[in-house]
Design a protein around this motif. Structure first.
Motif, PDB file in Angstrom:
ATOM      1  N   ARG A 213       0.832  -1.201   0.000  1.00  0.00           N
ATOM      2  CA  ARG A 213       0.000   0.000   0.000  1.00  0.00           C
ATOM      3  C   ARG A 213       0.868   1.253   0.000  1.00  0.00           C
ATOM      4  O   ARG A 213       1.833   1.364   0.752  1.00  0.00           O
ATOM      5  N   ASP A 214       0.503   2.187  -0.874  1.00  0.00           N
ATOM      6  CA  ASP A 214       1.220   3.457  -0.993  1.00  0.00           C
ATOM      7  C   ASP A 214       0.542   4.488  -0.086  1.00  0.00           C
ATOM      8  O   ASP A 214      -0.503   5.036  -0.423  1.00  0.00           O
ATOM      9  N   TYR A 215       1.154   4.740   1.069  1.00  0.00           N
ATOM     10  CA  TYR A 215       0.539   5.648   2.038  1.00  0.00           C
ATOM     11  C   TYR A 215       0.734   7.119   1.673  1.00  0.00           C
ATOM     12  O   TYR A 215       0.194   8.001   2.343  1.00  0.00           O
ATOM     13  N   SER A 216       1.479   7.388   0.606  1.00  0.00           N
ATOM     14  CA  SER A 216       1.604   8.769   0.137  1.00  0.00           C
ATOM     15  C   SER A 216       0.462   9.141  -0.803  1.00  0.00           C
ATOM     16  O   SER A 216       0.310  10.304  -1.174  1.00  0.00           O
ATOM     17  N   TYR A 217      -0.357   8.156  -1.184  1.00  0.00           N
ATOM     18  CA  TYR A 217      -1.498   8.403  -2.067  1.00  0.00           C
ATOM     19  C   TYR A 217      -2.537   9.234  -1.306  1.00  0.00           C
ATOM     20  O   TYR A 217      -2.696   9.070  -0.084  1.00  0.00           O
ATOM     21  N   PRO A 218      -3.247  10.153  -1.990  1.00  0.00           N
ATOM     22  CA  PRO A 218      -4.238  11.001  -1.293  1.00  0.00           C
ATOM     23  C   PRO A 218      -5.216  10.218  -0.422  1.00  0.00           C
ATOM     24  O   PRO A 218      -5.578  10.659   0.667  1.00  0.00           O
ATOM     25  N   ASP A 219      -5.667   9.062  -0.909  1.00  0.00           N
ATOM     26  CA  ASP A 219      -6.555   8.207  -0.118  1.00  0.00           C
ATOM     27  C   ASP A 219      -5.885   6.844   0.032  1.00  0.00           C
ATOM     28  O   ASP A 219      -6.035   5.973  -0.824  1.00  0.00           O
ATOM     29  N   PRO A 220      -5.136   6.641   1.115  1.00  0.00           N
ATOM     30  CA  PRO A 220      -4.396   5.376   1.279  1.00  0.00           C
ATOM     31  C   PRO A 220      -5.280   4.139   1.313  1.00  0.00           C
ATOM     32  O   PRO A 220      -4.806   3.033   1.064  1.00  0.00           O
ATOM     33  N   ASN A 221      -6.575   4.321   1.623  1.00  0.00           N
ATOM     34  CA  ASN A 221      -7.482   3.172   1.682  1.00  0.00           C
ATOM     35  C   ASN A 221      -8.079   2.819   0.324  1.00  0.00           C
ATOM     36  O   ASN A 221      -8.785   1.820   0.196  1.00  0.00           O
ATOM     37  N   SER A 222      -7.816   3.640  -0.670  1.00  0.00           N
ATOM     38  CA  SER A 222      -8.348   3.387  -2.007  1.00  0.00           C
ATOM     39  C   SER A 222      -7.631   2.202  -2.652  1.00  0.00           C
ATOM     40  O   SER A 222      -6.430   1.993  -2.437  1.00  0.00           O
ATOM     41  N   PRO A 223      -8.366   1.408  -3.456  1.00  0.00           N
ATOM     42  CA  PRO A 223      -7.701   0.323  -4.201  1.00  0.00           C
ATOM     43  C   PRO A 223      -6.588   0.838  -5.103  1.00  0.00           C
ATOM     44  O   PRO A 223      -5.643   0.107  -5.413  1.00  0.00           O
ATOM     45  N   LEU A 224      -6.700   2.109  -5.524  1.00  0.00           N
ATOM     46  CA  LEU A 224      -5.673   2.692  -6.388  1.00  0.00           C
ATOM     47  C   LEU A 224      -4.365   2.928  -5.640  1.00  0.00           C
ATOM     48  O   LEU A 224      -3.326   3.152  -6.262  1.00  0.00           O
ATOM     49  N   ALA A 225      -4.422   2.882  -4.307  1.00  0.00           N
ATOM     50  CA  ALA A 225      -3.216   3.098  -3.508  1.00  0.00           C
ATOM     51  C   ALA A 225      -2.419   1.810  -3.311  1.00  0.00           C
ATOM     52  O   ALA A 225      -1.372   1.822  -2.670  1.00  0.00           O
ATOM     53  N   VAL A 226      -2.921   0.712  -3.859  1.00  0.00           N
ATOM     54  CA  VAL A 226      -2.243  -0.577  -3.715  1.00  0.00           C
ATOM     55  C   VAL A 226      -1.374  -0.831  -4.945  1.00  0.00           C
ATOM     56  O   VAL A 226      -1.861  -0.825  -6.077  1.00  0.00           O
ATOM     57  N   ASN A 227      -0.090  -1.012  -4.726  1.00  0.00           N
ATOM     58  CA  ASN A 227       0.843  -1.333  -5.806  1.00  0.00           C
ATOM     59  C   ASN A 227       1.044  -2.845  -5.863  1.00  0.00           C
ATOM     60  O   ASN A 227       1.325  -3.478  -4.846  1.00  0.00           O
ATOM     61  N   HIS A 228       0.880  -3.398  -7.052  1.00  0.00           N
ATOM     62  CA  HIS A 228       1.046  -4.833  -7.235  1.00  0.00           C
ATOM     63  C   HIS A 228       2.399  -5.114  -7.887  1.00  0.00           C
ATOM     64  O   HIS A 228       2.786  -4.445  -8.844  1.00  0.00           O
ATOM     65  N   THR A 229       3.091  -6.090  -7.358  1.00  0.00           N
ATOM     66  CA  THR A 229       4.353  -6.543  -7.943  1.00  0.00           C
ATOM     67  C   THR A 229       4.170  -7.970  -8.428  1.00  0.00           C
ATOM     68  O   THR A 229       3.676  -8.825  -7.684  1.00  0.00           O
ATOM     69  N   TYR A 230       4.555  -8.216  -9.668  1.00  0.00           N
ATOM     70  CA  TYR A 230       4.379  -9.537 -10.269  1.00  0.00           C
ATOM     71  C   TYR A 230       5.738 -10.237 -10.330  1.00  0.00           C
ATOM     72  O   TYR A 230       6.626  -9.824 -11.077  1.00  0.00           O
ATOM     73  N   HIS A 231       5.876 -11.272  -9.517  1.00  0.00           N
ATOM     74  CA  HIS A 231       7.112 -12.046  -9.445  1.00  0.00           C
ATOM     75  C   HIS A 231       6.972 -13.248 -10.383  1.00  0.00           C
ATOM     76  O   HIS A 231       6.134 -14.128 -10.159  1.00  0.00           O
ATOM     77  N   CYS A 232       7.778 -13.285 -11.419  1.00  0.00           N
ATOM     78  CA  CYS A 232       7.648 -14.299 -12.465  1.00  0.00           C
ATOM     79  C   CYS A 232       8.818 -15.274 -12.427  1.00  0.00           C
ATOM     80  O   CYS A 232       9.886 -14.981 -11.877  1.00  0.00           O
ATOM     81  N   LYS A 233       8.587 -16.416 -13.059  1.00  0.00           N
ATOM     82  CA  LYS A 233       9.627 -17.439 -13.098  1.00  0.00           C
ATOM     83  C   LYS A 233       9.486 -18.270 -14.357  1.00  0.00           C
ATOM     84  O   LYS A 233       8.389 -18.696 -14.720  1.00  0.00           O
ATOM     85  N   VAL A 234      10.608 -18.474 -15.042  1.00  0.00           N
ATOM     86  CA  VAL A 234      10.695 -19.398 -16.172  1.00  0.00           C
ATOM     87  C   VAL A 234      11.885 -20.306 -15.889  1.00  0.00           C
ATOM     88  O   VAL A 234      13.024 -19.832 -15.821  1.00  0.00           O
ATOM     89  N   GLY A 235      11.616 -21.581 -15.714  1.00  0.00           N
ATOM     90  CA  GLY A 235      12.693 -22.476 -15.299  1.00  0.00           C
ATOM     91  C   GLY A 235      13.200 -22.066 -13.930  1.00  0.00           C
ATOM     92  O   GLY A 235      12.428 -21.935 -12.976  1.00  0.00           O
ATOM     93  N   ASN A 236      14.500 -21.803 -13.826  1.00  0.00           N
ATOM     94  CA  ASN A 236      15.090 -21.362 -12.561  1.00  0.00           C
ATOM     95  C   ASN A 236      15.317 -19.855 -12.512  1.00  0.00           C
ATOM     96  O   ASN A 236      15.861 -19.346 -11.531  1.00  0.00           O
ATOM     97  N   PHE A 237      14.918 -19.156 -13.577  1.00  0.00           N
ATOM     98  CA  PHE A 237      15.168 -17.714 -13.636  1.00  0.00           C
ATOM     99  C   PHE A 237      13.954 -16.947 -13.118  1.00  0.00           C
ATOM    100  O   PHE A 237      12.829 -17.150 -13.574  1.00  0.00           O
ATOM    101  N   GLU A 238      14.185 -16.054 -12.159  1.00  0.00           N
ATOM    102  CA  GLU A 238      13.118 -15.248 -11.574  1.00  0.00           C
ATOM    103  C   GLU A 238      13.287 -13.789 -11.973  1.00  0.00           C
ATOM    104  O   GLU A 238      14.410 -13.280 -12.046  1.00  0.00           O
TER     105      GLU A 238
END
Length: 269
Positions: A213-238
């Motif tokens: 959650r990005d607490y610097s966002y004007p409304d920290p409780n908004s869904p828009l204040a949530v940053n998603h990180t996508y951790h991917c993997k192919v074989g052994n490479f992340e």
């Protein structure tokens, strides 16, 4: 690329018939049982509590009136919702199956919509997987003949009209664009792999998502204040990708990654 196209289902749809898997999808998506069961459970809870308080000698005159209103309203809603699902199921199963030529395009992420592939007929009708508005299709960009049901623009199958080479190139171009790269970057990575300067990894992409959650966002409780990180993997490479790049990747398709040692570029294998 052929694995994306279920030619047995396409043949049945051409003949005006639903495939067994499509019938199963319709039944699962239009199952009214949960609504009717929920109404029954609510009634049982109220009856049990009413009986318990009566045994205790409590005055439930006012409470029972409120409870009856709540239960009655909930039951009516459950019956209405269950009835709508049942009628939708009947309409979907009786068809008829429609067909139209059109195109699948990629819609980048916006403030209101997620990134996804969209199937649109030549007359502008948008088709939806399992009839859910806003849900894209899991097929690469190109020209297709679509088979669908009018109820909720329910997407059934798509027969490719573009060649396999065109479809694969479309997918490569889209992936490069979401990575912020171009064909020159791909050619350089291939050359580096041939000369031993880059490592090649192949396989399907698996990923998991983490949220912060990005607490610097004007409304920290908004869904828009949530940053998603996508951790991917192919074989052994992340590695990590943006939401646009994740949406451009089609499930189960193997990909080829070039790394040195970080990710340089990727393409359909």
């Amino acid at each position: 690329m052929q694995k994306f196209f279920k030619y047995d289902e396409i043949a049945l749809n051409k003949a005006g018939q639903l495939a067994p898997a499509q019938i199963k999808d319709i039944h699962q998506a239009t199952n009214p049982t949960i609504w009717l069961a929920g109404g029954g459970i609510l009634i049982a809870i109220v009856v049990c509590f009413g009986g318990l308080f009566s045994m205790m000698g409590a005055d439930l005159g006012g409470m029972m009136g409120i409870a009856q209103l709540v239960v009655g309203g909930s039951l009516l809603f459950a019956l209405w919702r269950g009835g709508r699902l049942f009628l939708l199921r009947m309409n979907l199963q009786k068809g008829p199956i429609q067909s139209a030529e059109g195109e699948i395009t990629f819609q980048p992420e916006s403030m209101t919509d997620p990134a996804r592939y969209i199937a649109t007929t030549n007359d502008g009708k948008k088709l939806h997987t399992i009839g859910l508005a806003g849900v894209g299709v899991f097929l690469p960009e190109g020209r297709y003949r679509f088979f669908y049901l009018n109820a909720q623009n329910w997407f059934l199958s798509a027969e490719p009209l573009s060649s396999e080479a065109e479809i694969k190139q479309n997918l490569t171009n889209r992936l490069l664009e979401t990575l912020g790269l171009d064909q020159d970057a791909l050619l350089r990575a291939r050359q580096m792999a041939q000369s031993g300067q880059a490592t090649v990894h192949e396989g399907p992409v698996t990923f998991r998502t983490s949220e912060e959650r990005d607490y610097s966002y004007p409304d920290p409780n908004s869904p828009l204040a949530v940053n998603h990180t996508y951790h991917c993997k192919v074989g052994n490479f992340e590695f990590q990708l943006s939401s646009n790049a994740i949406a451009a990747i089609l499930p189960e398709l193997p990909y080829r990654l070039y790394t040195a040692p970080d990710l340089l570029v990727m393409e359909p294998a």
